[in-house]
Design a protein around this motif. Structure first.
Motif, PDB file in Angstrom:
ATOM      1  N   VAL A 255       0.859  -1.170  -0.103  1.00  0.00           N
ATOM      2  CA  VAL A 255      -0.056   0.147   0.109  1.00  0.00           C
ATOM      3  C   VAL A 255       0.711   1.370  -0.107  1.00  0.00           C
ATOM      4  CG1 VAL A 255      -1.619   1.333   1.572  1.00  0.00           C
ATOM      5  CG2 VAL A 255      -1.881  -1.238   1.300  1.00  0.00           C
ATOM      6  N   PRO A 256       0.449   2.283  -0.704  1.00  0.00           N
ATOM      7  CA  PRO A 256       1.396   3.343  -0.881  1.00  0.00           C
ATOM      8  C   PRO A 256       1.536   4.355   0.606  1.00  0.00           C
ATOM      9  CG  PRO A 256      -0.647   3.892  -2.116  1.00  0.00           C
ATOM     10  CD  PRO A 256      -0.413   2.237  -1.896  1.00  0.00           C
ATOM     11  N   ALA A 257       2.747   4.307   0.795  1.00  0.00           N
ATOM     12  CA  ALA A 257       3.121   5.260   2.180  1.00  0.00           C
ATOM     13  C   ALA A 257       2.913   6.662   1.939  1.00  0.00           C
ATOM     14  CB  ALA A 257       4.324   4.820   2.627  1.00  0.00           C
ATOM     15  N   TRP A 258       2.480   7.051   0.925  1.00  0.00           N
ATOM     16  CA  TRP A 258       2.605   8.806   0.786  1.00  0.00           C
ATOM     17  C   TRP A 258       0.841   9.175   0.573  1.00  0.00           C
ATOM     18  CZ3 TRP A 258       3.946   5.041  -2.813  1.00  0.00           C
ATOM     19  CH2 TRP A 258       3.612   5.270  -4.109  1.00  0.00           C
ATOM     20  N   LEU A 259       0.049   8.535   1.169  1.00  0.00           N
ATOM     21  CA  LEU A 259      -1.424   9.009   1.298  1.00  0.00           C
ATOM     22  C   LEU A 259      -1.278   9.984   2.396  1.00  0.00           C
ATOM     23  CD1 LEU A 259      -3.197   5.525   0.823  1.00  0.00           C
ATOM     24  CD2 LEU A 259      -3.446   7.280  -0.904  1.00  0.00           C
ATOM     25  N   ILE A 260      -2.277  10.978   2.283  1.00  0.00           N
ATOM     26  CA  ILE A 260      -2.375  11.916   3.444  1.00  0.00           C
ATOM     27  C   ILE A 260      -3.200  11.319   4.482  1.00  0.00           C
ATOM     28  CG2 ILE A 260      -3.406  14.132   4.061  1.00  0.00           C
ATOM     29  CD1 ILE A 260      -3.103  15.052   1.036  1.00  0.00           C
ATOM     30  N   GLY A 281      -3.249  26.712 -14.654  1.00  0.00           N
ATOM     31  CA  GLY A 281      -1.754  27.009 -14.666  1.00  0.00           C
ATOM     32  C   GLY A 281      -0.884  27.074 -13.488  1.00  0.00           C
ATOM     33  N   GLY A 282      -1.246  26.091 -12.543  1.00  0.00           N
ATOM     34  CA  GLY A 282      -0.554  25.832 -11.474  1.00  0.00           C
ATOM     35  C   GLY A 282       0.761  25.480 -11.782  1.00  0.00           C
ATOM     36  N   SER A 283       1.648  25.425 -10.529  1.00  0.00           N
ATOM     37  CA  SER A 283       3.102  25.345 -10.815  1.00  0.00           C
ATOM     38  C   SER A 283       3.585  23.882 -11.232  1.00  0.00           C
ATOM     39  CB  SER A 283       3.739  25.914  -9.324  1.00  0.00           C
ATOM     40  OG  SER A 283       3.306  24.899  -8.364  1.00  0.00           O
ATOM     41  N   ALA A 284       4.693  23.905 -11.486  1.00  0.00           N
ATOM     42  CA  ALA A 284       5.312  22.508 -11.666  1.00  0.00           C
ATOM     43  C   ALA A 284       5.239  21.706 -10.445  1.00  0.00           C
ATOM     44  CB  ALA A 284       6.730  22.719 -11.941  1.00  0.00           C
ATOM     45  N   ARG A 285       5.693  22.353  -9.286  1.00  0.00           N
ATOM     46  CA  ARG A 285       5.512  21.684  -7.748  1.00  0.00           C
ATOM     47  C   ARG A 285       4.067  20.998  -7.760  1.00  0.00           C
ATOM     48  NH1 ARG A 285       6.609  25.000  -2.439  1.00  0.00           N
ATOM     49  NH2 ARG A 285       8.283  23.930  -2.351  1.00  0.00           N
ATOM     50  N   ALA A 286       3.206  21.764  -8.119  1.00  0.00           N
ATOM     51  CA  ALA A 286       1.757  21.337  -7.709  1.00  0.00           C
ATOM     52  C   ALA A 286       1.469  19.951  -8.891  1.00  0.00           C
ATOM     53  CB  ALA A 286       0.745  22.386  -8.204  1.00  0.00           C
ATOM     54  N   ARG A 287       1.871  20.212 -10.210  1.00  0.00           N
ATOM     55  CA  ARG A 287       1.972  19.031 -11.168  1.00  0.00           C
ATOM     56  C   ARG A 287       2.530  17.803 -10.542  1.00  0.00           C
ATOM     57  NH1 ARG A 287       0.672  17.729 -16.669  1.00  0.00           N
ATOM     58  NH2 ARG A 287       0.008  20.088 -16.698  1.00  0.00           N
ATOM     59  N   ARG A 288       3.534  17.980  -9.855  1.00  0.00           N
ATOM     60  CA  ARG A 288       4.280  16.850  -9.467  1.00  0.00           C
ATOM     61  C   ARG A 288       3.627  16.249  -8.386  1.00  0.00           C
ATOM     62  NH1 ARG A 288       8.821  18.975  -8.526  1.00  0.00           N
ATOM     63  NH2 ARG A 288       8.608  19.511  -6.427  1.00  0.00           N
ATOM     64  N   ALA A 289       3.116  16.863  -7.213  1.00  0.00           N
ATOM     65  CA  ALA A 289       2.260  16.643  -6.156  1.00  0.00           C
ATOM     66  C   ALA A 289       0.960  15.943  -6.870  1.00  0.00           C
ATOM     67  CB  ALA A 289       1.818  17.641  -5.241  1.00  0.00           C
ATOM     68  N   LEU A 290       0.318  16.268  -7.774  1.00  0.00           N
ATOM     69  CA  LEU A 290      -0.922  15.735  -8.439  1.00  0.00           C
ATOM     70  C   LEU A 290      -0.430  14.488  -8.881  1.00  0.00           C
ATOM     71  CD1 LEU A 290      -3.972  15.853  -9.315  1.00  0.00           C
ATOM     72  CD2 LEU A 290      -3.197  17.196 -11.454  1.00  0.00           C
ATOM     73  N   GLU A 291       0.656  14.270  -9.687  1.00  0.00           N
ATOM     74  CA  GLU A 291       0.742  13.033 -10.369  1.00  0.00           C
ATOM     75  C   GLU A 291       0.949  12.051  -9.240  1.00  0.00           C
ATOM     76  OE1 GLU A 291       4.389  14.245 -12.531  1.00  0.00           O
ATOM     77  OE2 GLU A 291       3.179  14.554 -14.214  1.00  0.00           O
ATOM     78  N   ARG A 292       1.715  12.481  -8.062  1.00  0.00           N
ATOM     79  CA  ARG A 292       2.220  11.559  -7.197  1.00  0.00           C
ATOM     80  C   ARG A 292       0.871  11.000  -6.261  1.00  0.00           C
ATOM     81  NH1 ARG A 292       8.427  13.447  -5.733  1.00  0.00           N
ATOM     82  NH2 ARG A 292       9.083  12.871  -7.706  1.00  0.00           N
ATOM     83  N   PHE A 293       0.206  11.998  -5.714  1.00  0.00           N
ATOM     84  CA  PHE A 293      -0.834  11.636  -4.979  1.00  0.00           C
ATOM     85  C   PHE A 293      -1.959  10.865  -5.837  1.00  0.00           C
ATOM     86  CE2 PHE A 293      -0.036  15.417  -2.115  1.00  0.00           C
ATOM     87  CZ  PHE A 293       0.298  14.800  -0.963  1.00  0.00           C
ATOM     88  N   SER A 294      -2.171  11.237  -7.035  1.00  0.00           N
ATOM     89  CA  SER A 294      -3.041  10.527  -7.740  1.00  0.00           C
ATOM     90  C   SER A 294      -2.742   9.029  -7.924  1.00  0.00           C
ATOM     91  CB  SER A 294      -3.203  11.097  -9.340  1.00  0.00           C
ATOM     92  OG  SER A 294      -3.818  12.201  -9.321  1.00  0.00           O
ATOM     93  N   GLU A 295      -1.360   8.929  -8.278  1.00  0.00           N
ATOM     94  CA  GLU A 295      -0.700   7.497  -8.287  1.00  0.00           C
ATOM     95  C   GLU A 295      -1.022   6.703  -7.082  1.00  0.00           C
ATOM     96  OE1 GLU A 295       3.856   5.664  -8.237  1.00  0.00           O
ATOM     97  OE2 GLU A 295       3.370   7.572  -9.394  1.00  0.00           O
ATOM     98  N   VAL A 297      -3.464   7.058  -4.826  1.00  0.00           N
ATOM     99  CA  VAL A 297      -4.923   6.720  -5.016  1.00  0.00           C
ATOM    100  C   VAL A 297      -5.233   5.530  -5.774  1.00  0.00           C
ATOM    101  CG1 VAL A 297      -7.319   7.742  -5.263  1.00  0.00           C
ATOM    102  CG2 VAL A 297      -5.665   8.921  -4.178  1.00  0.00           C
ATOM    103  N   ALA A 298      -4.901   5.775  -7.004  1.00  0.00           N
ATOM    104  CA  ALA A 298      -5.101   4.566  -7.926  1.00  0.00           C
ATOM    105  C   ALA A 298      -4.769   3.203  -7.684  1.00  0.00           C
ATOM    106  CB  ALA A 298      -4.499   5.065  -9.274  1.00  0.00           C
ATOM    107  N   ALA A 299      -3.376   3.160  -6.773  1.00  0.00           N
ATOM    108  CA  ALA A 299      -3.010   2.025  -6.394  1.00  0.00           C
ATOM    109  C   ALA A 299      -3.896   1.317  -5.181  1.00  0.00           C
ATOM    110  CB  ALA A 299      -1.567   2.312  -5.439  1.00  0.00           C
ATOM    111  N   MET A 300      -5.010   2.166  -4.969  1.00  0.00           N
ATOM    112  CA  MET A 300      -5.874   1.341  -3.837  1.00  0.00           C
ATOM    113  C   MET A 300      -7.026   0.612  -4.536  1.00  0.00           C
ATOM    114  SD  MET A 300      -4.562   2.260  -0.986  1.00  0.00           S
ATOM    115  CE  MET A 300      -5.825   1.782   0.188  1.00  0.00           C
ATOM    116  N   ALA A 301      -7.014   0.474  -5.892  1.00  0.00           N
ATOM    117  CA  ALA A 301      -8.067  -0.336  -6.572  1.00  0.00           C
ATOM    118  C   ALA A 301      -7.623  -1.800  -5.895  1.00  0.00           C
ATOM    119  CB  ALA A 301      -7.765  -0.624  -8.095  1.00  0.00           C
ATOM    120  N   ALA A 302      -8.895  -2.599  -5.880  1.00  0.00           N
ATOM    121  CA  ALA A 302      -8.971  -3.926  -5.215  1.00  0.00           C
ATOM    122  C   ALA A 302     -10.049  -4.756  -5.776  1.00  0.00           C
ATOM    123  CB  ALA A 302      -9.104  -3.713  -3.666  1.00  0.00           C
ATOM    124  N   GLY A 303     -10.000  -5.839  -5.714  1.00  0.00           N
ATOM    125  CA  GLY A 303     -10.992  -6.744  -6.318  1.00  0.00           C
ATOM    126  C   GLY A 303     -11.196  -7.066  -7.624  1.00  0.00           C
TER     127      GLY A 303
END
Length: 694
Positions: A255-260, A281-295, A297-303
């Motif tokens: 399970v990803p360890a970087w969930l809030i 038009g948000g920042s590159a930092r925000a895009r990186r956070a979006l990519e990583r948090f979304s990754e 959340v997607a890893a929590m798919a089950a069954g």
């Protein structure tokens, strides 16, 4: 205001009933607070204009909960401009005369005009700001723009702007604007701005949507929101995203360890704000956070279609036995992120959840507060209903699956009477959404901030989809018939050979919950036999067993009317890892269907040692589940399949009329559509797919 799963009570993890009581107004407000009106320290907001003709969204009750307050000078806290900030009372309790009293959370002290928690909280300020922002976007309403502006100023005052906790958020504010970082009862983190939290995630949501709106109408304010959002992202980077790429083990699952706060639910609400910000038009930092948090959340798919939790996205990164409707914004967040980032791999698990799990959830009774893993907490609240509705709409748009809008009609009809209580839960004349429906079908007619907010988010979505709104209102005042997943308790069996009903001191294991507060212990050679009502179709059987990390623990064999169904090894749990207890309470699918007409189910325990095996309950799931809403003028049917082959199912409507039958595959793609005027007909259902009759 949502009670978190991880509230500390007496120095230990909260019981599941606290963790899943997502609307606290029925339980967390002391009797002494009831009836206390808004303090003179907070002045009421001016009222909104009347709702547009034909619109469902009515902001009157949300406006009533709103107020203006002038906080005292507080070190580390500031906001944009000067003057009073917007706030929102947490609860609205219904008086005997039908009026509503605005109150805060916790015990009220009239001598100091304070609450144990506070009057206003960041969670609700953030989400109410989203309501007003979306209403302004939909209607161009000046009142909503002003209300959003005020609430965002209040929310950013709650955000700590300097020091080691910069970017984090204080949860509670007292009626005079004084901050209360350490509430009573205690909530984690304590102080509330000392680490990541749901309220930090929701602040990101509001600031992201706020920036996207105000950059065109008030660039100065938008620049301030951007600054504060970047501050919040920096806090998430040092506290959460520092763990990016590392994985926890939960009873053998990575399970990803970087969930809030270990929550895909909390993380998904931050993703909604990040997606809006990056799109604007948000920042590159925000895009990186979006990519990583979304990754994450997607890893929590089950069954899968036949394996619990039936293609759902799990909400909690410390349990593989837990799903709840409240806050389950994971599919809508992934849909938004996939569109902004143009990544299909984020959309696929969202599509599984929306097209696979949600139809099954609806045929089982609707968006329950807790499948733990049996459907135990069947309370239903607007927070859960809205999350399902937003998921269907968001995924339908991102994946070009308009058929999901038809499923959305069945979900949205909950607000208008298609629910366990058989009564409307949203009142367009007042803008009130009631606080919930109990397992027994009793309506809590309080109307606090959280229920009001999520009811209005749903109404805004319906106003943006008028055809869907018409369908939902038509389906609301109907008779509801269900034929889907249901639970047979282990202790209802006839037990022999030493099998015994055990009632533990607490039904909550730390990561799941024993159904009916008990289970059956099976020593070697013992047996249980259940009497079942005969079904007119085959069923999947999913015994809920306590799997332990010991391959030699033993097994149970299962049969139906002496017809073998399969064997379950109770020693299949992996390493405990970060979960609260070794092993996992999980439904395990038997490989052979229960034949139609079966009246007897039998389990026998075998073990090479003296191990005692534990069985909680058995989930029974017909191959075709059905939700039917019927009235004198309308009939609507939702069918969903867990079979591996195409099937057809007999449907009978109330009267001869034209029915449109639409069959969708497991990805929500249309496969067959036809119309019929017959009262009884065969409706096709695709493997793992759903069919609507409207």
């Amino acid at each position: 205001m949502t009670l978190t799963r991880r509230t500390v009570l007496g120095g230990s993890l909260a019981a599941a009933t606290a963790g899943f009581a997502a609307t606290a107004s029925a339980t967390a407000v002391s009797a002494t607070a009831t009836g206390v009106a808004a303090s003179a320290s907070a002045s009421a907001l001016p009222g909104a204009p009347a709702a547009s003709s034909g619109a469902l969204t009515n902001l009157a009750h949300l406006d009533y909960l709103g107020a203006l307050v002038s906080p005292p000078l507080t070190e580390g806290h500031s906001t944009y401009g000067s003057g009073p900030v917007g706030v929102l009372w947490t609860y609205a309790d219904r008086r005997d005369d039908g009026s509503y009293a605005r109150i805060g959370g916790g015990t009220y002290d009239p001598a100091t005009n304070t609450y144990g928690q506070g009057a206003f909280n960041a969670d609700d300020l953030a989400r109410a700001a989203v309501v007003y922002l979306r209403h302004f976007q939909l209607r161009g309403d000046a009142h909503s723009r002003a209300a959003a502006y005020g609430l965002l100023r209040g929310l950013t005052f709650l955000q700590t702007a300097s020091g080691p906790n910069a970017g984090n958020v204080v949860l509670w504010m007292q009626p005079d604007g004084t901050l209360n970082p350490s509430a009573d009862p205690v909530e984690l983190p304590d102080p509330s701005d000392s680490g990541p939290a749901y309220w930090l995630a929701r602040t990101v949501w509001a600031l992201g949507e706020g920036y996207a709106v105000f950059r065109a109408v008030d660039p100065g304010f938008a620049a301030f929101l951007r600054e504060r959002l970047e501050l919040a992202i920096a806090a998430l980077e040092r506290q959460v995203l520092v763990h990016y790429g590392t994985w926890n083990i939960v009873d053998g699952r990575r399970v990803p360890a970087w969930l809030i706060v270990a929550g895909a639910d909390a993380t998904s609400e931050a993703v909604l704000g990040l997606a809006a910000y990056v799109h604007a038009g948000g920042s590159a930092r925000a895009r990186r956070a979006l990519e990583r948090f979304s990754e994450a959340v997607a890893a929590m798919a089950a069954g899968d279609s036949q394996t619990w939790p039936f293609r759902a996205l799990l909400p909690w990164g410390e349990s593989i036995s837990d799903w709840h409707a409240w806050g389950a914004q994971m599919p809508s967040a992934l849909a938004a992120a996939s569109s902004v980032l143009r990544k299909q791999r984020l959309l696929d698990p969202a599509l599984d959840d929306a097209a696979g799990f949600t139809p099954l959830l609806m045929t089982a009774g609707g968006p329950d507060n807790g499948w733990l893993p049996a459907p135990i907490d069947r309370t239903q609240i607007a927070y859960g209903v809205d999350a399902r509705l937003q998921a269907l709409l968001g995924v339908a748009s991102a994946a070009n699956r308009p058929g999901l809008l038809q499923v959305a009609a069945f979900v949205a009809a909950w607000y208008f009477g298609a629910n366990r209580a058989g009564t409307a839960m949203y009142d367009p004349a007042t803008g009130r959404t009631y606080d919930g429906i109990s397992t027994e079908g009793v309506v809590n007619r309080n109307s606090g901030a959280e229920s009001t907010i999520h009811g209005l988010l749903s109404m805004l979505a319906l106003d943006a989809h008028p055809t869907l709104a018409t369908q939902a209102r038509l389906l609301g005042p109907t008779t509801r018939t269900l034929s889907g997943l249901h639970t047979v308790e282990a202790e209802s069996a006839t037990l022999t050979g030493g099998a015994t009903v055990i009632t533990p001191p607490s039904p909550w294991t730390g990561e799941s919950q024993w159904s009916n507060n008990s289970y059956v212990a099976f020593p070697p050679g013992s047996k249980a036999q259940w009497s079942l009502p005969p079904s007119d179709q085959p069923q999947l059987a999913l015994p809920i067993i306590d799997t332990v990390p010991d391959r030699q623990a033993g097994r149970t064999t299962w049969s139906a009317n002496a017809h073998p169904l399969g064997t379950l090894n109770h020693g299949t749990a992996g390493p405990q890892g970060v979960s609260a207890a070794p092993g996992a309470l999980l439904p395990r699918t038997l490989p052979t269907y229960i034949p139609s007409g079966t009246t007897q189910l039998t389990a026998t325990a075998f073990s090479a040692s003296a191990s005692t095996l534990r069985v909680d309950a058995v989930l029974l799931l017909p191959l075709i589940s059905k939700l039917q809403l019927s009235s004198a003028s309308a009939t609507a049917v939702l069918l969903t399949s867990v079979d591996t082959h195409p099937r057809s199912h007999a449907v009978t409507v109330g009267s001869a009329r034209r029915s449109t039958v639409s069959a969708y595959d497991k990805s929500g793609a249309l496969k067959t559509r036809f119309t019929t005027t017959a009262r009884t007909f065969e409706a096709p259902v695709q493997p793992g797919g759903f069919t609507t009759v409207l």
